[in-house]
Design a protein around this motif. Structure first.
Motif, PDB file in Angstrom:
ATOM      1  N   GLN A 256       3.977   1.498  -0.801  1.00  7.75           N
ATOM      2  CA  GLN A 256       4.779   2.855  -0.278  1.00  7.75           C
ATOM      3  C   GLN A 256       3.821   3.412   0.888  1.00  7.75           C
ATOM      4  N   LYS A 257       2.554   3.434   0.579  1.00  7.55           N
ATOM      5  CA  LYS A 257       1.746   4.207   1.555  1.00  7.55           C
ATOM      6  C   LYS A 257       1.508   3.104   2.825  1.00  7.55           C
ATOM      7  N   ARG A 258       1.902   2.011   2.686  1.00  8.53           N
ATOM      8  CA  ARG A 258       1.464   0.874   3.747  1.00  8.53           C
ATOM      9  C   ARG A 258       2.758   0.365   4.468  1.00  8.53           C
TER      10      ARG A 258
ATOM     11  N   THR B 238      10.110   0.186  -4.782  1.00 13.17           N
ATOM     12  CA  THR B 238       9.575   0.915  -4.017  1.00 13.17           C
ATOM     13  C   THR B 238      10.473   2.197  -3.651  1.00 13.17           C
TER      14      THR B 238
ATOM     15  N   THR C 272       4.242  -4.166   9.580  1.00 11.71           N
ATOM     16  CA  THR C 272       4.055  -3.811   8.081  1.00 11.71           C
ATOM     17  C   THR C 272       3.218  -5.016   7.395  1.00 11.71           C
TER      18      THR C 272
ATOM     19  N   SER D 285       9.270  -1.764   3.306  1.00  8.87           N
ATOM     20  CA  SER D 285       8.888  -1.348   2.109  1.00  8.87           C
ATOM     21  C   SER D 285       8.818  -2.522   0.925  1.00  8.87           C
TER      22      SER D 285
ATOM     23  N   ALA E  17       3.023   1.930  -5.633  1.00  3.22           N
ATOM     24  CA  ALA E  17       2.914   2.944  -4.820  1.00  3.22           C
ATOM     25  C   ALA E  17       2.086   2.681  -3.640  1.00  3.22           C
ATOM     26  N   LEU E  18       0.871   1.640  -3.879  1.00  6.41           N
ATOM     27  CA  LEU E  18       0.262   1.385  -2.505  1.00  6.41           C
ATOM     28  C   LEU E  18       1.291   0.774  -1.486  1.00  6.41           C
TER      29      LEU E  18
END
Length: 211
Positions: free
Chosen positions: A208-210, A123, A182, A138, A205-206
């Motif tokens: 990283q957004k969360r 990530t 998180t 992350s 990628a998901l």
């Protein structure tokens, strides 16, 4: 560690290395303190390491001592060295124990730790010039998504893990590993979204957004 779980560690490491060839070009996964033979070695470094078994034993001993002193159950380093060879290192303690409910097992915990350490490598904010807490968040977000992909979203493990993190903060002052927010955000995502068929790249990628 059971042979079947060791095989799953190897399979997971190999699949993740293949999905992220640049970040994990030189991936090595070690178990400490008992295993001198790595669980996984990327092809790019396999030749160098197979000629240095005795020095790998020394590294395992050193990592065991360091992890024991710091109370770590796992660690990740993009720029580790084994027998003079630079590697993308992951080390895991092979005696990860805890108290688990029937649908929240020791195997889930062990694989969560592996996925967490892989998350540090794959990530964007899992390593580098970010705060330690950001990196831990992350990595945890990635591990949550991978847990759901393995076991589904209806186990009690993730709620148990969030509770364990809170206890660690209270008992040990471990604020760097405060990732409960998180974990809860990631659990909300998987409650609303089917993540079961995401590729590893999409999963990272998901995450990283969360985080």
């Amino acid at each position: 560690m059971r042979t079947s779980l060791s095989r799953e560690f190897n399979r997971t490491a190999a699949a993740t290395q293949k999905a992220f060839p640049q970040q994990l070009e030189r991936l090595v996964v070690l178990l400490v303190p008992t295993e001198a033979t790595p669980v996984y070695v990327a092809p790019a470094v396999a030749g160098q390491l197979t000629r240095n078994v005795s020095r790998i034993k020394n590294i395992v001993a050193e990592l065991t001592e360091t992890m024991h002193e710091l109370g770590w159950i796992g660690m990740a380093s993009k720029y580790g060295y084994i027998a003079g060879t630079q590697v993308n290192l992951i080390a895991l303690h092979d005696d990860l124990r805890g108290v688990f409910y029937p649908d929240s097992t020791q195997e889930m915990f062990q694989l969560f730790v592996l996925d967490h350490e892989l998350g540090h490598h794959v990530t964007e904010k899992g390593s580098g010039a970010y705060s330690r807490q950001m990196m831990e968040c992350s990595a945890d977000a990635f591990a949550v998504l991978r847990h759901v992909q393995r076991f589904g979203k209806n186990t009690s493990f993730l709620a148990d893990e969030a509770s364990r993190v809170v206890k660690s903060i209270i008992m040990h002052g471990d604020t760097e590993h405060y990732t409960t927010d998180t974990l809860e955000r990631a659990m909300q995502v998987v409650a609303e979204t089917d993540v079961s068929n995401l590729s590893l790249q999409e999963t990272a990628a998901l995450a990283q957004k969360r985080e």
